[in-house]
Scaffold this motif. Sequence first.
Motif, PDB file in Angstrom:
ATOM      1  N   LEU A 180       0.807  -1.223   0.000  1.00 55.83           N
ATOM      2  CA  LEU A 180       0.000   0.000   0.000  1.00 55.83           C
ATOM      3  C   LEU A 180       0.844   1.280   0.000  1.00 55.83           C
ATOM      4  O   LEU A 180       0.502   2.225  -0.719  1.00 55.83           O
ATOM      5  CB  LEU A 180      -0.978  -0.004   1.178  1.00 55.83           C
ATOM      6  CG  LEU A 180      -2.031  -1.116   1.161  1.00 55.83           C
ATOM      7  CD1 LEU A 180      -3.038  -0.913   2.292  1.00 55.83           C
ATOM      8  CD2 LEU A 180      -2.762  -1.190  -0.185  1.00 55.83           C
ATOM      9  N   PRO A 181       1.931   1.356   0.764  1.00 55.34           N
ATOM     10  CA  PRO A 181       2.748   2.582   0.680  1.00 55.34           C
ATOM     11  C   PRO A 181       3.288   2.840  -0.718  1.00 55.34           C
ATOM     12  O   PRO A 181       3.436   4.005  -1.124  1.00 55.34           O
ATOM     13  CB  PRO A 181       3.879   2.313   1.682  1.00 55.34           C
ATOM     14  CG  PRO A 181       3.284   1.375   2.678  1.00 55.34           C
ATOM     15  CD  PRO A 181       2.389   0.475   1.854  1.00 55.34           C
ATOM     16  N   GLY A 182       3.578   1.787  -1.473  1.00 58.23           N
ATOM     17  CA  GLY A 182       4.014   1.978  -2.851  1.00 58.23           C
ATOM     18  C   GLY A 182       2.907   2.566  -3.712  1.00 58.23           C
ATOM     19  O   GLY A 182       3.143   3.462  -4.538  1.00 58.23           O
ATOM     20  N   LEU A 183       1.687   2.089  -3.523  1.00 61.13           N
ATOM     21  CA  LEU A 183       0.555   2.624  -4.289  1.00 61.13           C
ATOM     22  C   LEU A 183       0.308   4.091  -3.973  1.00 61.13           C
ATOM     23  O   LEU A 183      -0.131   4.861  -4.834  1.00 61.13           O
ATOM     24  CB  LEU A 183      -0.706   1.811  -3.989  1.00 61.13           C
ATOM     25  CG  LEU A 183      -0.662   0.316  -4.326  1.00 61.13           C
ATOM     26  CD1 LEU A 183      -1.971  -0.348  -3.948  1.00 61.13           C
ATOM     27  CD2 LEU A 183      -0.364   0.094  -5.810  1.00 61.13           C
ATOM     28  N   ARG A 184       0.598   4.480  -2.740  1.00 56.16           N
ATOM     29  CA  ARG A 184       0.379   5.874  -2.333  1.00 56.16           C
ATOM     30  C   ARG A 184       1.302   6.830  -3.084  1.00 56.16           C
ATOM     31  O   ARG A 184       0.998   8.029  -3.201  1.00 56.16           O
ATOM     32  CB  ARG A 184       0.601   5.996  -0.826  1.00 56.16           C
ATOM     33  CG  ARG A 184       0.184   7.334  -0.221  1.00 56.16           C
ATOM     34  CD  ARG A 184      -1.300   7.612  -0.393  1.00 56.16           C
ATOM     35  NE  ARG A 184      -1.807   8.538   0.612  1.00 56.16           N
ATOM     36  CZ  ARG A 184      -2.975   9.143   0.553  1.00 56.16           C
ATOM     37  NH1 ARG A 184      -3.772   8.935  -0.490  1.00 56.16           N
ATOM     38  NH2 ARG A 184      -3.386   9.941   1.514  1.00 56.16           N
ATOM     39  N   LEU A 185       2.413   6.332  -3.623  1.00 60.77           N
ATOM     40  CA  LEU A 185       3.334   7.192  -4.365  1.00 60.77           C
ATOM     41  C   LEU A 185       2.688   7.791  -5.607  1.00 60.77           C
ATOM     42  O   LEU A 185       3.001   8.924  -5.989  1.00 60.77           O
ATOM     43  CB  LEU A 185       4.572   6.405  -4.784  1.00 60.77           C
ATOM     44  CG  LEU A 185       5.581   6.041  -3.702  1.00 60.77           C
ATOM     45  CD1 LEU A 185       6.674   5.161  -4.287  1.00 60.77           C
ATOM     46  CD2 LEU A 185       6.184   7.302  -3.085  1.00 60.77           C
ATOM     47  N   GLY A 186       1.816   7.022  -6.265  1.00 60.00           N
ATOM     48  CA  GLY A 186       1.268   7.490  -7.533  1.00 60.00           C
ATOM     49  C   GLY A 186      -0.213   7.240  -7.694  1.00 60.00           C
ATOM     50  O   GLY A 186      -1.026   8.170  -7.591  1.00 60.00           O
ATOM     51  N   PRO A 187      -0.634   5.993  -7.959  1.00 59.73           N
ATOM     52  CA  PRO A 187      -2.038   5.750  -8.292  1.00 59.73           C
ATOM     53  C   PRO A 187      -3.015   6.093  -7.180  1.00 59.73           C
ATOM     54  O   PRO A 187      -4.178   6.364  -7.449  1.00 59.73           O
ATOM     55  CB  PRO A 187      -2.078   4.254  -8.612  1.00 59.73           C
ATOM     56  CG  PRO A 187      -0.845   3.678  -8.015  1.00 59.73           C
ATOM     57  CD  PRO A 187       0.178   4.770  -8.054  1.00 59.73           C
ATOM     58  N   LEU A 188      -2.555   6.114  -5.914  1.00 58.09           N
ATOM     59  CA  LEU A 188      -3.423   6.501  -4.799  1.00 58.09           C
ATOM     60  C   LEU A 188      -2.862   7.732  -4.091  1.00 58.09           C
ATOM     61  O   LEU A 188      -3.088   7.924  -2.891  1.00 58.09           O
ATOM     62  CB  LEU A 188      -3.558   5.339  -3.801  1.00 58.09           C
ATOM     63  CG  LEU A 188      -3.991   3.981  -4.354  1.00 58.09           C
ATOM     64  CD1 LEU A 188      -4.226   2.992  -3.217  1.00 58.09           C
ATOM     65  CD2 LEU A 188      -5.226   4.098  -5.220  1.00 58.09           C
ATOM     66  N   ALA A 189      -2.157   8.584  -4.821  1.00 61.46           N
ATOM     67  CA  ALA A 189      -1.466   9.722  -4.208  1.00 61.46           C
ATOM     68  C   ALA A 189      -2.426  10.703  -3.551  1.00 61.46           C
ATOM     69  O   ALA A 189      -2.116  11.299  -2.521  1.00 61.46           O
ATOM     70  CB  ALA A 189      -0.623  10.441  -5.259  1.00 61.46           C
ATOM     71  N   SER A 190      -3.607  10.894  -4.131  1.00 64.23           N
ATOM     72  CA  SER A 190      -4.603  11.783  -3.539  1.00 64.23           C
ATOM     73  C   SER A 190      -5.790  10.957  -3.080  1.00 64.23           C
ATOM     74  O   SER A 190      -6.075   9.886  -3.629  1.00 64.23           O
ATOM     75  CB  SER A 190      -5.054  12.842  -4.554  1.00 64.23           C
ATOM     76  OG  SER A 190      -5.608  12.223  -5.707  1.00 64.23           O
ATOM     77  N   ASP A 191      -6.493  11.449  -2.065  1.00 68.55           N
ATOM     78  CA  ASP A 191      -7.667  10.745  -1.572  1.00 68.55           C
ATOM     79  C   ASP A 191      -8.787  10.819  -2.613  1.00 68.55           C
ATOM     80  O   ASP A 191      -8.822  11.718  -3.455  1.00 68.55           O
ATOM     81  CB  ASP A 191      -8.138  11.349  -0.254  1.00 68.55           C
ATOM     82  CG  ASP A 191      -7.130  11.144   0.867  1.00 68.55           C
ATOM     83  OD1 ASP A 191      -6.264  10.265   0.722  1.00 68.55           O
ATOM     84  OD2 ASP A 191      -7.214  11.864   1.879  1.00 68.55           O
ATOM     85  N   ALA A 192      -9.711   9.856  -2.535  1.00 66.40           N
ATOM     86  CA  ALA A 192     -10.796   9.789  -3.517  1.00 66.40           C
ATOM     87  C   ALA A 192     -12.134   9.608  -2.811  1.00 66.40           C
ATOM     88  O   ALA A 192     -12.218   8.921  -1.786  1.00 66.40           O
ATOM     89  CB  ALA A 192     -10.565   8.628  -4.487  1.00 66.40           C
ATOM     90  N   THR A 193     -13.166  10.207  -3.358  1.00 67.53           N
ATOM     91  CA  THR A 193     -14.517  10.004  -2.843  1.00 67.53           C
ATOM     92  C   THR A 193     -15.117   8.744  -3.462  1.00 67.53           C
ATOM     93  O   THR A 193     -14.671   8.269  -4.508  1.00 67.53           O
ATOM     94  CB  THR A 193     -15.427  11.197  -3.169  1.00 67.53           C
ATOM     95  OG1 THR A 193     -15.482  11.360  -4.603  1.00 67.53           O
ATOM     96  CG2 THR A 193     -14.896  12.471  -2.549  1.00 67.53           C
ATOM     97  N   VAL A 194     -16.144   8.204  -2.794  1.00 66.30           N
ATOM     98  CA  VAL A 194     -16.866   7.032  -3.292  1.00 66.30           C
ATOM     99  C   VAL A 194     -18.123   7.506  -3.996  1.00 66.30           C
ATOM    100  O   VAL A 194     -18.867   8.340  -3.471  1.00 66.30           O
ATOM    101  CB  VAL A 194     -17.225   6.084  -2.132  1.00 66.30           C
ATOM    102  CG1 VAL A 194     -18.073   4.925  -2.627  1.00 66.30           C
ATOM    103  CG2 VAL A 194     -15.960   5.572  -1.463  1.00 66.30           C
TER     104      VAL A 194
END
Length: 741
Positions: free
Chosen positions: A608-622
Motif C-alpha cells: 500500500l505505501p508503494g501505491l500511495r506514491l502514484g495511483p493513490l497519491a490523492s484521496d478519492a470520494t466514493v
Amino acid sequence: TNTLKKPGGEGGVLTYSDNVFKLLRDAGVGCGTIRDEDVESGGLAGRKLVIFGYSPDMSDAEVTAAEQFVAAGGKLIVFYSATTRMLNLLGIKYGNTIVSEEGTQLYGLRFDAPGVDGMPAAVAQRSWRTVVPVPVDPQAKVIGWWRGADKQDIAPGMTMGPHGVYMGHVLLTDDAVGKRQLLLALVGHYLPEVWDQVCATAVRGPARIGLFDGRDALLAGLRAKLATLPNRAAVEARVTAEAELRDRAAAQAKAHEGPAALSTAGQADQALREAYLLSLPSRPAEFRAVWNHSGTGAWPGDWERSMRNLHDNGLNAILPNVAWGGYVLYDSEYLPHGAVVAQLGDQLAAAVAAGRQHGVEVHPWKVNWNLGNCPADFKAKMAADGRLQMDFNGNPEDWLEPSDPRNVELEANVMVEMARKYDVDGIHFDYIRYPGSDSGFSPQARERFERETGIHCDNWPADTRRPEIRPKWDQWRCDNISRLVQRVAEEVRRLKPHVKISAAVFSNYPNCKQDVGQDWIHWVQQGWVDFVCPMDYTGSDAGFGGMVARQMSFLNGRAPVYPGIGAFVLGNGDSSDRVAGQIDITRRLGADGFTIFNYETGLAEQTLPGLRLGPLASDATVDHNGPRYTFDVGETKLDTAFGRWLVPGAKVTVKVQRGQDPPGRAFGEIAAQVVLEDADGRQVRQLGAAPAEGKSVTVDASAPAGLYRVTVRGMAEAGGRKVPFAARSIPLVFGTPGMQF
C-alpha cells in the motif's frame, strides 16, 4: 539444490516444496526437484545441498539416504516436519508447539546469524503453527526468532547446526522479497558459487515492472510520457538513481562481491518500481477497497491501526470477513462466536468504530452456505437435520443446501443482523453459489426440484443432465441462490436504505450460471446489488484486462464494477508495481474502482505505501451512493468487448434514463449534470441536465483520441444527508482497435 516432493501433493507437500523451488528459480538459482523414490534409490549422490520443503512422512530408506548424504559432506535445509533421526542430523530436538489462532500471534522471524552473508534482518510470515526447535548439539545455534505483532521475540524459529538449517514451519510466499533473500543467504552460505548465478540475474533487473516486460521497456515507456508528468522531477530522480545503482551492482558482481551486488541490485529495482509508481496518476473519485480474510484487520486486536493504515495510504473501504458459515466474529443472535472473539472482542463493532474515525467505509463480508471452517457440533447438527448438500454421487458436502428454507432463513438473518445492529456502510456476499456443477443433489433437493418445477426424475440425479431437463435444473439452482440475494437486499433496505448490497462474484460469467448457480448479472438487472467485485485473480495482465472488459460489457453501466485484484498472485511483498499496473488497467477500461485481496501485514506495510506514491497519491470520494441511470450508446461494434469504438472527433448520441428507485431506496432532492469524463475521472465538458425519475434525456458527445464515459454526476439526498454520486456509461473509445490509452 533439490526440493523433495511426494507424489500426489498429500498434506501440501507439493505446494510448500514448490514455494521454495519457485523463490530460488526466480532469483536465478539453478535448482531442480526430486521425489521420495529418487532419494531412496541414490538420487542424493553427488549433491552438495538438499532442501526438504515439507516431507512429513519420510521412509526409513529416505532418512538413511539423508544420513549417508550428510556423512559424505552434504548439507540440509529442513522445513517443519522431520523424524527424530533427521533432527539428530541437525543437532536439535522438538520443543513445544505454538498454535496461532486466526493468525493472531506469529507475524514473522527476526534473524541474527553471524557469518551468514546476505541474511535479511527479518521476514514476514503469518504462520498458523510452529514447532520450536531446541539445540542439543553444542554447535547448533538459534539464528531466527518468531516475532509477534509488537515486533517482540516469542520463541526460537530457526537453527543452524554443523550439518544444516531447520525452520519450525513451512516457508510461505508472503514477503516474497524477504523470503528470496533468506533462501539465497542460506544457499550461498553452503554454496558460495551460487552468488555469481544470482548476481547475473539480479543485475539485469526485474523481468516485469508494472505493465512492462523488463527494465528497458519501462524506461522507454517513461521517456515517452515524461514531458506530460506533473511530477517529472521525482520520476527523473528515480531513473537517474536506478542507473547509478545498476552500474554499481554490475561492478560488485564482476568483483564476485555476491551479497553486496544483490543488495545494490535490489535498491536499483526499488528505484525503478518507484519511478513507475510515480508516473501513474491518481483519481478524484474511486472505490478503493481491500478484502480482509481474517476479519481482524492487518494487526489483530488493533483496528484503529488498520484503519489508519488504509486511510493514510489512500484507501476508502474495507470488506472484513466477520461471518462464516457456522460462526461469526461479532455479537450474533443466530450463530456462535468464533474463538477470536474471546481473545479480541467484537470485531465488527471495533471495525466500524475505527472506520468512522478514519473515514473508511466498512462492508462486512459473509461466507454463505460454506461450513468448511465451522465448529464440528454445528456441522453435525446441520447434517442430522438434513440441511447439507450432497454431490452427484450421494456424498455429503460441508455446505448448506440453498433450496432449504431453513438455511435461507439462517443466512438472511445473519446478514440482515449486521446491518440492523451495526452502523455499517454495506453488506457483502461471498460464496454466494453452489460448490460446483456436481453439487446440490440431496434427496431433499430432489423433492423440492420436482415439486417446484413439475419435472419428475425417474433416474436421479442422472436425469438432470438430460438436454431437455438440464436448462431447467440450472435455472432452478440459480433461483435458489438469487432468492437469498433478493431477500437480504429487500430487508436491509427496509431497515437502512443507505446500506449498500454487494457481492464477490466469479469472473467467468455466464459460465458460472451453469457451473455454480451464480447469475450475478441478473442480480444487477433486478437492482438487488449496488455493485459487484469479480474475483479476477490472475498474474496475467492481458488476462486480467480481458476479464474486466467482458464484465464491463455485461453490466453495460447498470451498476459499478470493482474488479478484484489478487495481490497474492502478483508477488506479495514486492507487488506494489504489479498491483498498480492492474489498477491502471481498471481505469483504462473505465471501471469505477477496485478491490484488493488480501489485507494483511505484508499488503499493509509493503504494497500500500508503494501505491500511495502514484495511483493513490490523492484521496478519492466514493461515487456509488446515488440513484440508478442507464445509458444507451447505440450499436456496439464486434471489434471490442467492452465499449464502442468511434472515430476521434465523431459525434455519438447517448440516451440517459433514470429508472425507478429500488424498493426502500427512494432519494430526495437530486442535483446532477450529465458530463463527459476521461479515463482518469476528469471532467472534459458538461453535456446537459440529468433526467428526473422515470425520464430520459439525449446528449451528444465527441472527443479526441482516448477513452471516455458519459457520466451523471451530482448530489443526492439520502437518509437525511446529501452525498456525492456518479453513474457511468460503458466506455466510448475514440480511436482504432488496438490503440493504447
